[in-house]
Design a protein around this motif. Sequence first.
Motif, PDB file in Angstrom:
ATOM      1  N   MET A   1       0.831  -1.203   0.000  1.00  0.00           N
ATOM      2  CA  MET A   1       0.000   0.000   0.000  1.00  0.00           C
ATOM      3  C   MET A   1       0.864   1.252   0.000  1.00  0.00           C
ATOM      4  O   MET A   1       0.590   2.206  -0.723  1.00  0.00           O
ATOM      5  N   VAL A  18      -6.605   4.640  -4.073  1.00  0.00           N
ATOM      6  CA  VAL A  18      -7.017   4.560  -2.676  1.00  0.00           C
ATOM      7  C   VAL A  18      -8.353   3.816  -2.557  1.00  0.00           C
ATOM      8  O   VAL A  18      -8.604   3.135  -1.549  1.00  0.00           O
ATOM      9  N   CYS A  21      -8.041   0.158  -1.537  1.00  0.00           N
ATOM     10  CA  CYS A  21      -7.195  -0.168  -0.382  1.00  0.00           C
ATOM     11  C   CYS A  21      -7.980  -1.013   0.642  1.00  0.00           C
ATOM     12  O   CYS A  21      -9.110  -0.671   1.005  1.00  0.00           O
ATOM     13  N   ALA A  23      -6.127  -2.226   3.541  1.00  0.00           N
ATOM     14  CA  ALA A  23      -5.006  -2.442   4.457  1.00  0.00           C
ATOM     15  C   ALA A  23      -5.401  -2.556   5.932  1.00  0.00           C
ATOM     16  O   ALA A  23      -4.619  -3.075   6.727  1.00  0.00           O
ATOM     17  N   CYS A  24      -6.569  -2.044   6.303  1.00  0.00           N
ATOM     18  CA  CYS A  24      -6.954  -2.035   7.726  1.00  0.00           C
ATOM     19  C   CYS A  24      -8.159  -2.971   7.932  1.00  0.00           C
ATOM     20  O   CYS A  24      -9.299  -2.578   7.642  1.00  0.00           O
ATOM     21  N   LEU A  27     -11.318  -1.518   9.750  1.00  0.00           N
ATOM     22  CA  LEU A  27     -12.033  -0.469   9.019  1.00  0.00           C
ATOM     23  C   LEU A  27     -12.703  -1.018   7.760  1.00  0.00           C
ATOM     24  O   LEU A  27     -13.787  -0.565   7.377  1.00  0.00           O
ATOM     25  N   ARG A  31     -16.641  -0.423   7.309  1.00  0.00           N
ATOM     26  CA  ARG A  31     -17.197   0.345   6.184  1.00  0.00           C
ATOM     27  C   ARG A  31     -18.163  -0.531   5.384  1.00  0.00           C
ATOM     28  O   ARG A  31     -19.177  -0.044   4.882  1.00  0.00           O
ATOM     29  N   PRO A  51     -12.889   3.272   0.677  1.00  0.00           N
ATOM     30  CA  PRO A  51     -12.137   4.476   1.081  1.00  0.00           C
ATOM     31  C   PRO A  51     -12.625   5.679   0.262  1.00  0.00           C
ATOM     32  O   PRO A  51     -13.012   5.525  -0.899  1.00  0.00           O
ATOM     33  N   VAL A 123      -7.425   9.820   7.568  1.00  0.00           N
ATOM     34  CA  VAL A 123      -7.771   8.404   7.451  1.00  0.00           C
ATOM     35  C   VAL A 123      -8.905   8.314   6.436  1.00  0.00           C
ATOM     36  O   VAL A 123      -9.861   9.088   6.506  1.00  0.00           O
ATOM     37  N   ARG A 124      -8.820   7.386   5.485  1.00  0.00           N
ATOM     38  CA  ARG A 124      -9.721   7.428   4.333  1.00  0.00           C
ATOM     39  C   ARG A 124     -10.939   6.526   4.443  1.00  0.00           C
ATOM     40  O   ARG A 124     -11.780   6.518   3.549  1.00  0.00           O
ATOM     41  N   CYS A 125     -11.012   5.726   5.493  1.00  0.00           N
ATOM     42  CA  CYS A 125     -12.197   4.886   5.689  1.00  0.00           C
ATOM     43  C   CYS A 125     -12.928   5.313   6.952  1.00  0.00           C
ATOM     44  O   CYS A 125     -12.296   5.730   7.934  1.00  0.00           O
ATOM     45  N   THR A 139      -1.131   3.554   9.277  1.00  0.00           N
ATOM     46  CA  THR A 139      -1.241   2.763   8.045  1.00  0.00           C
ATOM     47  C   THR A 139      -1.753   3.619   6.903  1.00  0.00           C
ATOM     48  O   THR A 139      -1.319   3.480   5.755  1.00  0.00           O
ATOM     49  N   CYS A 140      -2.684   4.522   7.197  1.00  0.00           N
ATOM     50  CA  CYS A 140      -3.300   5.336   6.143  1.00  0.00           C
ATOM     51  C   CYS A 140      -2.457   6.556   5.761  1.00  0.00           C
ATOM     52  O   CYS A 140      -2.679   7.153   4.704  1.00  0.00           O
TER      53      CYS A 140
HETATM   54  S1  SF4 Z   1      -8.052   3.561   6.370  1.00  0.00           S
HETATM   55 FE1  SF4 Z   1      -6.594   4.053   4.737  1.00  0.00          FE
HETATM   56  S2  SF4 Z   1      -5.021   2.455   4.829  1.00  0.00           S
HETATM   57 FE2  SF4 Z   1      -6.808   1.708   6.012  1.00  0.00          FE
HETATM   58  S3  SF4 Z   1      -8.025   0.515   4.515  1.00  0.00           S
HETATM   59 FE3  SF4 Z   1      -8.815   2.614   4.481  1.00  0.00          FE
HETATM   60  S4  SF4 Z   1      -7.693   3.640   2.837  1.00  0.00           S
HETATM   61 FE4  SF4 Z   1      -6.573   1.772   3.340  1.00  0.00          FE
END
Ligand code: SF4
Length: 237
Positions: A1, A18, A21, A23-24, A27, A31, A51, A123-125, A139-140
């Motif tokens: 990522m 993005v 993604c 990665a988390c 989240l 979501r 995201p 943070v995107r989520c 992580t984000c």
């Molecule tokens: S919070 Fe950021 S790093 Fe984590 S899954 Fe969402 S976009 Fe990816």
Amino acid sequence: MVARAARATDLTDLDGAVGDCFACPRLVAWREEVARVKRAAFRDQDYWGRPVPGLGPPDARIAILGLAPAAHGGNRTGRIFTGDRSGDVLFAALHRAGLANQPTSVAADDGLTLRETRIFSAVRCAPPDNKPTPAERDTCAPWAHREVELIRPTLRVVVALGAFAWAAWWPVLRQVYGQRPPTPRPVFGHGAHWSGESVPALLGCYHVSQQNTFTGRLTPAMLDDVFTRAKQLSGVD
Ligand code: SF4
């Protein structure tokens, strides 16, 4: 990522990347759960459940840095601060400041455009209770770092919405601008202002959350003051 974020050639590429993604784990689960269960008022809608990328032109002089998308706002509509009360307050203020073409933001296809302004979140989520963990924040971070890198040539001012976004700026300073953050860190507050050498000025603004706007902790006049200051500092007419 991290590598994918760093490889993004422009904002369109970044915004597309993005969205894929995962990665988390916490989240991603949240979501998708919110998108599946939905709020009753939106039961007939398809939630985005992914995201949420940034919004605004690539040559923005002002950045607005938020915390994370709202579960039934950005996570529903797929556009940041869109479809919830926080967005209503923010975009009304941006419209009064001449930075948005309309005072409302209800859906991704509603015709909204921004001038000189890019909005994105640390943070995107959407996180449960609007609280990402420190690990999720870290992580984000590469997504926001790359976003700032891509708008760095024109970026002059960053408006941090809330203490979380304010704190998220210091790693950007190090990663993107190669500068050591000030010690001790400047304290967040509404109207707080920090400026360094050859880096964007940082302005603090209370978050446009319902908790702040419904209680009067953050008023439209207070937002107008922040955006007037941001325009002055960035040279936006
Ligand atoms: S919070 Fe950021 S790093 Fe984590 S899954 Fe969402 S976009 Fe990816």
